[in-house]
Write a protein that holds these residues in place. Structure first.
Motif, mmCIF file in Angstrom:
data_model
loop_
_atom_site.group_PDB
_atom_site.id
_atom_site.type_symbol
_atom_site.label_atom_id
_atom_site.label_comp_id
_atom_site.label_asym_id
_atom_site.label_seq_id
_atom_site.Cartn_x
_atom_site.Cartn_y
_atom_site.Cartn_z
ATOM 1 N N LEU A 1 -3.239 -5.271 5.981
ATOM 2 C CA LEU A 1 -2.397 -4.145 5.611
ATOM 3 C C LEU A 1 -1.484 -4.495 4.436
ATOM 4 C CD1 LEU A 1 -1.381 -2.891 9.168
ATOM 5 C CD2 LEU A 1 -3.306 -2.157 7.738
ATOM 6 N N ARG B 1 -9.912 -2.204 0.190
ATOM 7 C CA ARG B 1 -8.525 -1.820 -0.074
ATOM 8 C C ARG B 1 -8.372 -0.310 -0.241
ATOM 9 N NH1 ARG B 1 -7.564 -4.326 -6.163
ATOM 10 N NH2 ARG B 1 -9.343 -3.313 -7.198
ATOM 11 N N SER C 1 3.900 -2.886 2.227
ATOM 12 C CA SER C 1 4.732 -1.680 2.265
ATOM 13 C C SER C 1 4.376 -0.732 3.403
ATOM 14 C CB SER C 1 4.602 -0.916 0.940
ATOM 15 O OG SER C 1 3.254 -0.496 0.741
ATOM 16 N N LEU C 2 3.309 -1.017 4.146
ATOM 17 C CA LEU C 2 2.852 -0.083 5.173
ATOM 18 C C LEU C 2 3.568 -0.354 6.496
ATOM 19 C CD1 LEU C 2 0.988 2.274 5.815
ATOM 20 C CD2 LEU C 2 -0.767 0.622 6.489
ATOM 21 N N THR D 1 -7.207 0.525 3.273
ATOM 22 C CA THR D 1 -5.922 0.001 3.723
ATOM 23 C C THR D 1 -4.782 0.278 2.751
ATOM 24 O OG1 THR D 1 -6.524 -2.139 2.750
ATOM 25 C CG2 THR D 1 -6.967 -1.814 5.114
ATOM 26 N N HIS D 2 -5.048 0.201 1.452
ATOM 27 C CA HIS D 2 -3.981 0.270 0.460
ATOM 28 C C HIS D 2 -3.902 1.621 -0.263
ATOM 29 C CE1 HIS D 2 -4.009 -3.960 1.307
ATOM 30 N NE2 HIS D 2 -3.142 -4.252 0.367
ATOM 31 N N GLU D 3 -5.036 2.273 -0.430
ATOM 32 C CA GLU D 3 -5.026 3.554 -1.136
ATOM 33 C C GLU D 3 -4.896 4.723 -0.153
ATOM 34 O OE1 GLU D 3 -8.260 3.788 -3.958
ATOM 35 O OE2 GLU D 3 -7.964 1.693 -4.554
ATOM 36 N N TYR D 4 -5.769 4.792 0.818
ATOM 37 C CA TYR D 4 -5.685 5.849 1.830
ATOM 38 C C TYR D 4 -4.671 5.516 2.924
ATOM 39 C CZ TYR D 4 -9.639 8.513 0.005
ATOM 40 O OH TYR D 4 -10.470 9.278 -0.783
ATOM 41 N N ARG D 5 -4.281 4.241 3.017
ATOM 42 C CA ARG D 5 -3.251 3.788 3.957
ATOM 43 C C ARG D 5 -3.570 4.226 5.392
ATOM 44 N NH1 ARG D 5 1.085 1.814 1.053
ATOM 45 N NH2 ARG D 5 2.663 2.288 2.624
#
Length: 263
Positions: free
Chosen positions: A117, A81, A120-121, A84-88
């Motif tokens: 993903l 994550r 919100s991305l 995918t979620h922190e560095y997006r």
């Protein structure tokens, strides 16, 4: 660059669960084994490693898991994550290197990477293309992406996934309708069923499993990987075994109740 394992295009579907916990009610479905994973592998030939999303594992851990299963068994490993979620998906090269250095301890039993993903991305063509190019320089094997923002269900996003050989996950329950159907690169169809109506908890009934078996039978030229993620109440193993039984019984069973009545 890491070369992933492959499977012939007309191979039977792989069916498994997110993790290899076995519900007590389903113990009789499995054979004996020296570990929970080894017992799980007596019934299924696929498992999704979700713990890699939350925390890193040592390469030695992946190597031990690979040694616990038969040669034909395959793992799907979920990207962390942090990526995918922190560095997006931005500036992830070193993070991908760290993850793959460990996860490739699975050897040829690592058959697919899963990118889930955040909801919100939104789709951004430039950052998505850069990320997939960076990932593909490091990994040439199976690659699936579970998109959860509606902007990914558009022709430009679909074209990008196809260009990089990425299967778009067919998810249940769907967030936007069309994400219930597979997309992206056509050679791998990756189903993730999370439980419905209560996500992660609900079991699927016979009608739902009949429908999934029929959808798989309708695409015989593709590789199908089916993962049940309704693990919280322990329904994943039972649902996976029930789908396996349907598909092994042949086309009439996979086509659903109507076909069975005509038989």
């Amino acid at each position: 660059m890491v070369q992933g394992s492959t499977r012939p295009p007309h191979a039977p579907p792989r069916i498994g669960c997110a993790g290899w916990s076995i519900a007590s009610r389903d113990v009789a479905l499995f054979g004996d084994g020296a570990s929970m994973l080894a017992r799980y592998a007596t019934r299924f030939d696929l498992v999704e490693i979700n713990s890699s999303f939350y925390r890193p594992h040592r390469r030695a851990t992946y190597e031990r898991w690979a040694a616990s299963v038969p040669a034909g068994f395959r793992f799907s490993a979920k990207l962390p994550r942090t990526i995918t979620h922190e560095y997006r998906l931005r500036g992830c090269g070193p993070l991908l290197d760290d993850f793959l250095e460990a996860a490739t301890g699975l050897g040829d039993r690592l058959g697919c990477l899963l990118v889930q993903l955040p909801p919100s991305l939104a789709f951004d063509a430039r950052s998505a293309a850069t990320f997939l190019a960076v990932l593909r320089r490091r990994w040439t094997g199976g690659l699936a992406c579970e998109v959860r923002h509606g902007s990914w269900l558009t022709p430009p996003a679909e074209a990008l996934l196809q260009r990089h050989g990425v299967a778009r996950v067919a998810a249940d329950p769907a967030r936007h309708g069309t994400d219930a159907r597979p997309g992206g690169a056509p050679d791998l169809v990756y189903w993730r069923w999370h439980g419905s109506p209560q996500i992660y908890r609900s079991a699927y009934d016979a009608a739902a499993l009949d429908a999934l078996a029929a959808a798989i039978a309708a695409r015989p030229a593709s590789r199908h990987w089916v993962v049940f993620d309704n693990t919280v109440a322990g329904h994943a193993t039972g649902n996976a075994a029930a789908l396996q039984d349907r598909l092994q019984a042949g086309p009439a069973t996979a086509a659903g109740p109507a076909a069975r009545r005509r038989r």
